[in-house]
Design a protein around this motif. Structure first.
Motif, mmCIF file in Angstrom:
data_model
loop_
_atom_site.group_PDB
_atom_site.id
_atom_site.type_symbol
_atom_site.label_atom_id
_atom_site.label_comp_id
_atom_site.label_asym_id
_atom_site.label_seq_id
_atom_site.Cartn_x
_atom_site.Cartn_y
_atom_site.Cartn_z
ATOM 1 N N GLY A 118 -1.383 3.359 6.405
ATOM 2 C CA GLY A 118 -0.732 3.562 7.697
ATOM 3 C C GLY A 118 -1.725 3.988 8.760
ATOM 4 N N THR A 119 -2.845 4.525 8.344
ATOM 5 C CA THR A 119 -3.872 4.997 9.276
ATOM 6 C C THR A 119 -4.774 3.865 9.749
ATOM 7 O OG1 THR A 119 -3.887 7.114 8.104
ATOM 8 C CG2 THR A 119 -5.730 6.678 9.576
ATOM 9 N N THR A 120 -5.296 3.076 8.798
ATOM 10 C CA THR A 120 -6.267 2.039 9.151
ATOM 11 C C THR A 120 -5.696 0.626 9.138
ATOM 12 O OG1 THR A 120 -6.997 1.704 6.876
ATOM 13 C CG2 THR A 120 -8.134 3.422 8.169
ATOM 14 N N GLY A 121 -4.562 0.431 8.459
ATOM 15 C CA GLY A 121 -4.000 -0.907 8.317
ATOM 16 C C GLY A 121 -4.665 -1.726 7.228
ATOM 17 N N LYS A 122 -5.667 -1.140 6.547
ATOM 18 C CA LYS A 122 -6.355 -1.858 5.467
ATOM 19 C C LYS A 122 -5.446 -1.938 4.237
ATOM 20 C CE LYS A 122 -11.100 -0.626 6.636
ATOM 21 N NZ LYS A 122 -12.328 0.046 6.169
ATOM 22 N N PRO A 123 -5.426 -3.099 3.587
ATOM 23 C CA PRO A 123 -4.576 -3.234 2.395
ATOM 24 C C PRO A 123 -5.096 -2.394 1.235
ATOM 25 C CG PRO A 123 -5.852 -5.235 2.749
ATOM 26 C CD PRO A 123 -6.124 -4.330 3.914
ATOM 27 N N TYR A 124 -4.165 -1.877 0.432
ATOM 28 C CA TYR A 124 -4.533 -1.209 -0.813
ATOM 29 C C TYR A 124 -4.822 -2.300 -1.836
ATOM 30 C CZ TYR A 124 -2.192 2.871 1.284
ATOM 31 O OH TYR A 124 -1.800 3.887 2.104
#
Length: 121
Positions: free
Chosen positions: A92-98
């Motif tokens: 939610g902070t960076t938008g990078k996928p897990y």
């Protein structure tokens, strides 16, 4: 209609309304159980790592993180599919996928992986 017939109809109506009122709570419980099963599955991937914002975490830490994020976003998560989309897919902070990185080096987006696991439930 006789008073007895009216009383029977009222009783049946009350019974059906009471039964219907419990359905959403049961569905919520079923969905919570599915979410817990998904998190437990992640925790069971002991030889894999959970990559969040470029940093590797153990399966146990991933489970703790996902539970905490789920608890924080509880009002937005009604189903296991919501959990995957709103909690377990990206930061939610960076938008990078897990990402889940397996022992053999293969990487899979966490959201896709959990969607596959949900279909198996």
């Amino acid at each position: 209609m006789t008073p007895k017939t009216i009383l029977q109809a009222v009783f049946l109506l009350a019974f059906f309304l009471a039964s219907a009122a419990t359905l959403p709570a049961q569905a919520a419980g079923d969905e919570k159980a599915k979410i817990e099963a998904l998190i437990s599955h992640i925790e069971g991937l002991e030889s894999a790592s959970f990559v969040r914002n470029g940093k590797d975490y153990s399966a146990a830490n991933a489970g703790k993180f996902l539970r905490a994020k789920w608890k924080r976003d509880d009002k937005e998560v009604k189903t296991a599919a919501d959990f995957i989309a709103k909690v377990a897919t990206e930061s939610g902070t960076t938008g990078k996928p897990y990402v889940i990185r397996f022992k053999d080096g293969k990487e899979t987006p966490c959201g896709e992986y959990l969607t596959g696991q949900l279909k198996k439930q």
